[in-house]
Design a protein around this motif. Structure first.
Motif, PDB file in Angstrom:
ATOM      1  N   GLY A   1      19.884  23.901  28.044  1.00  0.00           N
ATOM      2  CA  GLY A   1      18.569  24.323  27.992  1.00  0.00           C
ATOM      3  C   GLY A   1      17.889  23.490  26.936  1.00  0.00           C
ATOM      4  O   GLY A   1      16.665  23.177  26.979  1.00  0.00           O
ATOM      5  N   VAL A   2      18.538  23.462  25.625  1.00  0.00           N
ATOM      6  CA  VAL A   2      17.867  22.989  24.720  1.00  0.00           C
ATOM      7  C   VAL A   2      17.747  21.563  24.904  1.00  0.00           C
ATOM      8  O   VAL A   2      16.506  20.963  24.492  1.00  0.00           O
ATOM      9  CB  VAL A   2      18.841  22.800  23.209  1.00  0.00           C
ATOM     10  CG1 VAL A   2      18.247  21.920  22.183  1.00  0.00           C
ATOM     11  CG2 VAL A   2      18.962  24.322  22.723  1.00  0.00           C
TER      12      VAL A   2
ATOM     13  N   ALA B   1      10.889  28.542  29.488  1.00  0.00           N
ATOM     14  CA  ALA B   1      11.869  29.355  29.964  1.00  0.00           C
ATOM     15  C   ALA B   1      13.055  28.740  30.043  1.00  0.00           C
ATOM     16  O   ALA B   1      14.028  29.095  31.032  1.00  0.00           O
ATOM     17  CB  ALA B   1      11.182  30.194  31.315  1.00  0.00           C
ATOM     18  N   GLU B   2      13.424  27.809  29.467  1.00  0.00           N
ATOM     19  CA  GLU B   2      14.587  26.986  29.670  1.00  0.00           C
ATOM     20  C   GLU B   2      15.452  27.622  28.563  1.00  0.00           C
ATOM     21  O   GLU B   2      16.884  27.725  28.691  1.00  0.00           O
ATOM     22  CB  GLU B   2      14.521  25.583  28.942  1.00  0.00           C
ATOM     23  CG  GLU B   2      13.752  24.693  30.113  1.00  0.00           C
ATOM     24  CD  GLU B   2      14.565  24.323  31.235  1.00  0.00           C
ATOM     25  OE1 GLU B   2      15.699  24.838  31.424  1.00  0.00           O
ATOM     26  OE2 GLU B   2      13.932  23.711  32.177  1.00  0.00           O
TER      27      GLU B   2
ATOM     28  N   GLU C   1       0.502  39.554  24.482  1.00  0.00           N
ATOM     29  CA  GLU C   1       0.609  39.768  25.695  1.00  0.00           C
ATOM     30  C   GLU C   1       1.401  38.307  26.127  1.00  0.00           C
ATOM     31  O   GLU C   1       2.201  38.466  26.831  1.00  0.00           O
ATOM     32  CB  GLU C   1      -0.969  39.590  26.278  1.00  0.00           C
ATOM     33  CG  GLU C   1      -1.478  41.019  26.365  1.00  0.00           C
ATOM     34  CD  GLU C   1      -2.615  40.909  27.206  1.00  0.00           C
ATOM     35  OE1 GLU C   1      -3.094  40.029  27.942  1.00  0.00           O
ATOM     36  OE2 GLU C   1      -3.390  41.892  26.983  1.00  0.00           O
ATOM     37  N   ASP C   2       1.097  37.240  25.462  1.00  0.00           N
ATOM     38  CA  ASP C   2       1.714  35.858  25.687  1.00  0.00           C
ATOM     39  C   ASP C   2       3.322  35.955  25.399  1.00  0.00           C
ATOM     40  O   ASP C   2       3.988  35.320  26.165  1.00  0.00           O
ATOM     41  CB  ASP C   2       1.044  34.760  25.069  1.00  0.00           C
ATOM     42  CG  ASP C   2      -0.556  34.417  25.523  1.00  0.00           C
ATOM     43  OD1 ASP C   2      -0.729  35.067  26.743  1.00  0.00           O
ATOM     44  OD2 ASP C   2      -0.916  33.720  24.813  1.00  0.00           O
ATOM     45  N   THR C   3       3.639  36.645  24.436  1.00  0.00           N
ATOM     46  CA  THR C   3       4.929  36.933  24.054  1.00  0.00           C
ATOM     47  C   THR C   3       5.608  37.644  25.037  1.00  0.00           C
ATOM     48  O   THR C   3       6.959  37.177  25.518  1.00  0.00           O
ATOM     49  CB  THR C   3       4.909  37.478  22.645  1.00  0.00           C
ATOM     50  OG1 THR C   3       4.286  36.461  21.601  1.00  0.00           O
ATOM     51  CG2 THR C   3       6.448  37.626  22.219  1.00  0.00           C
TER      52      THR C   3
ATOM     53  N   LYS D   1       8.664  35.798  32.207  1.00  0.00           N
ATOM     54  CA  LYS D   1       8.891  34.418  32.769  1.00  0.00           C
ATOM     55  C   LYS D   1      10.481  34.188  32.718  1.00  0.00           C
ATOM     56  O   LYS D   1      10.863  33.350  33.495  1.00  0.00           O
ATOM     57  CB  LYS D   1       8.058  33.426  32.022  1.00  0.00           C
ATOM     58  CG  LYS D   1       8.283  32.032  32.590  1.00  0.00           C
ATOM     59  CD  LYS D   1       7.370  31.120  32.228  1.00  0.00           C
ATOM     60  CE  LYS D   1       7.379  29.810  32.607  1.00  0.00           C
ATOM     61  NZ  LYS D   1       6.951  28.688  31.675  1.00  0.00           N
ATOM     62  N   TRP D   2      11.076  34.455  31.496  1.00  0.00           N
ATOM     63  CA  TRP D   2      12.481  34.124  31.250  1.00  0.00           C
ATOM     64  C   TRP D   2      13.428  34.944  32.178  1.00  0.00           C
ATOM     65  O   TRP D   2      14.306  34.450  32.997  1.00  0.00           O
ATOM     66  CB  TRP D   2      12.667  34.211  29.789  1.00  0.00           C
ATOM     67  CG  TRP D   2      14.199  34.518  29.565  1.00  0.00           C
ATOM     68  CD1 TRP D   2      14.875  35.507  28.936  1.00  0.00           C
ATOM     69  CD2 TRP D   2      15.331  33.570  29.303  1.00  0.00           C
ATOM     70  NE1 TRP D   2      16.191  35.024  28.593  1.00  0.00           N
ATOM     71  CE2 TRP D   2      16.477  34.002  28.976  1.00  0.00           C
ATOM     72  CE3 TRP D   2      15.367  32.013  29.845  1.00  0.00           C
ATOM     73  CZ2 TRP D   2      17.562  33.204  28.908  1.00  0.00           C
ATOM     74  CZ3 TRP D   2      16.458  31.186  29.920  1.00  0.00           C
ATOM     75  CH2 TRP D   2      17.743  31.733  29.285  1.00  0.00           C
ATOM     76  N   GLN D   3      13.054  36.296  32.227  1.00  0.00           N
ATOM     77  CA  GLN D   3      13.892  37.062  32.966  1.00  0.00           C
ATOM     78  C   GLN D   3      13.669  36.687  34.606  1.00  0.00           C
ATOM     79  O   GLN D   3      14.675  36.820  35.367  1.00  0.00           O
ATOM     80  CB  GLN D   3      13.290  38.532  33.066  1.00  0.00           C
ATOM     81  CG  GLN D   3      14.029  39.630  33.741  1.00  0.00           C
ATOM     82  CD  GLN D   3      15.384  39.710  33.022  1.00  0.00           C
ATOM     83  OE1 GLN D   3      15.443  40.337  31.741  1.00  0.00           O
ATOM     84  NE2 GLN D   3      16.545  39.505  33.642  1.00  0.00           N
TER      85      GLN D   3
END
Ligand code: UD1
Length: 344
Positions: free
Chosen positions: A45-46, A190-191, A325-327, A333-335
């Protein structure tokens, strides 16, 4: 020349986000992680974000022979960011010796080898847990340290003292101690993100897993606290903002700009947010109601705590940028990405 930075616990949640920011700022990064609470896939992911694969060695920092071999193999490490630690509060009460061994011996081993190998400084991952239940909020770095309520919290306090004592003894190293409030969210790509093993203990992964249907219902631990809506208040800080503070801190320290040999900074937004407010933010960004119920208080919980981040703002020139909100949207998004990949 590019700084060579060892990130212990670099495949973990905050560690991996910090590795990305370090690489993007031109540092060469090496990771040590025992993968006890993370996965080597994080390295991929990195690499997808930065295009660079960090050096990664899997071993336990309590293993002094492996650590010695690591420093002999990788010469010229300038600084360390030390994340590697066990971090479940409840588990630490059940298994105190495991927590004391992991969290304290790891630091002792690093400190012992730093002067031998010319490593100039260490950034230590501490927590607002050292303040216990604050007498008033927001809380700054001069607030009293309270008696720890768990072995986990105690290891953070003891490690801060070990670093200070070692430096006061004349050791030729510097340190910056960073006391985090509540890190949440994920990299915007979202990586990478938070991937708790088993049932999440922390609020935001529990919320996003409930939103995904992995958990039936969020239990809100208490609505009878002395707060406006009765639920507990925390200072939720975006993990990428937090990661950026580490890059600033280590460059300050290695660039000889530290005012003292040990400096301490609170890393938070300065805003207190209640559990029920956070639930509402999640409902807004996900566009769906979150199944939750009020249950009894969780033992050991702090009623309200949020940071006074003025010192980090003025001395480090760092400020939390992302909105709540963005956080929370980044965590969602990650989920969703984990679901797309069939991981969860
Ligand atoms: C906890 C630890 C802290 C540690 C951090 C590590 C305590 C008192 N503090 O922080 O020392 O550094 O984890 O990640 O244990 N909540 C719910 N339902 C849930 C989960 C949480 O209502 O299912 C509430 C909690 O009561 C709390 C808030 O959400 O008010 C945040 O909880 P959590 O994410 O666990 O963090 P802390 O307790 O602040």
């Amino acid at each position: 020349m590019a700084k060579k930075i060892l990130v212990t616990g670099g495949t973990g949640y905050i560690g991996s986000h910090t590795v990305v920011e370090l690489q993007q700022s031109g540092c060469e990064v090496l990771i040590i992680d025992n993968l006890s609470n993370s996965n080597a896939e994080v390295i991929e992911g990195v690499k997808r974000i930065t295009g660079i694969r960090p050096v990664f060695e899997k071993f336990d920092l309590t293993d002094m022979d492996s650590l010695k071999a690591f420093f002999n193999k990788h010469e010229g490490i300038d600084g360390i960011i030390h994340f590697a630690a066990s971090k479940a509060v409840g588990e630490s009460v059940q298994k105190p010796l495991l927590y004391y061994r992991n969290n304290i011996v790891s630091l002792l081993n690093l400190l012992e080898l730093m002067p031998v190998h010319g490593v100039k400084g260490i950034v230590f991952s501490s927590s607002c847990t050292v303040y216990g239940e604050p007498d008033s909020n927001p809380i700054d770095e001069n607030a009293p340290i309270k008696l720890a309520t768990s072995p986990y919290g105690n290891t953070k306090q003891i490690n801060e003292e070990i670093i200070q004592d070692f430096i006061h003894s004349g050791a030729n190293i510097k340190s910056i101690i960073l006391r985090y409030f509540n890190p949440i969210g994920a990299h915007s790509s979202a990586e990478i993100g938070e991937l708790p093993l088993g049932v999440p203990q922390n609020l935001v992964p529990y919320v996003t897993q409930t939103g995904m249907g992995i958990r039936k219902q969020l239990s809100v631990f208490g609505d009878d606290y002395n707060t406006p809506d009765g639920s507990c208040i925390r200072d939720y800080i975006n993990v990428v903002d937090l990661a950026k503070a580490h890059v600033i801190a280590i460059k300050r320290m290695l660039g000889g700009k530290s005012k003292q040999n040990v400096e301490i900074f609170n890393l938070g937004t300065g805003n207190g947010v209640s559990v029920l407010e956070l639930v509402r933010v999640f409902e807004k960004v996900s566009g769906k109601p979150l199944n939750h119920k009020i249950v009894g208080r969780r033992e050991g919980d702090i009623e309200k705590i949020w940071a006074n981040p003025d010192r980090a703002n003025s001395v480090l020139g760092w400020k939390a940028q992302e909105t709540l909100e963005d956080t929370v949207a980044s965590a969602w998004k990650w989920q969703q990405r984990l679901r797309e990949k069939g991981i969860m």
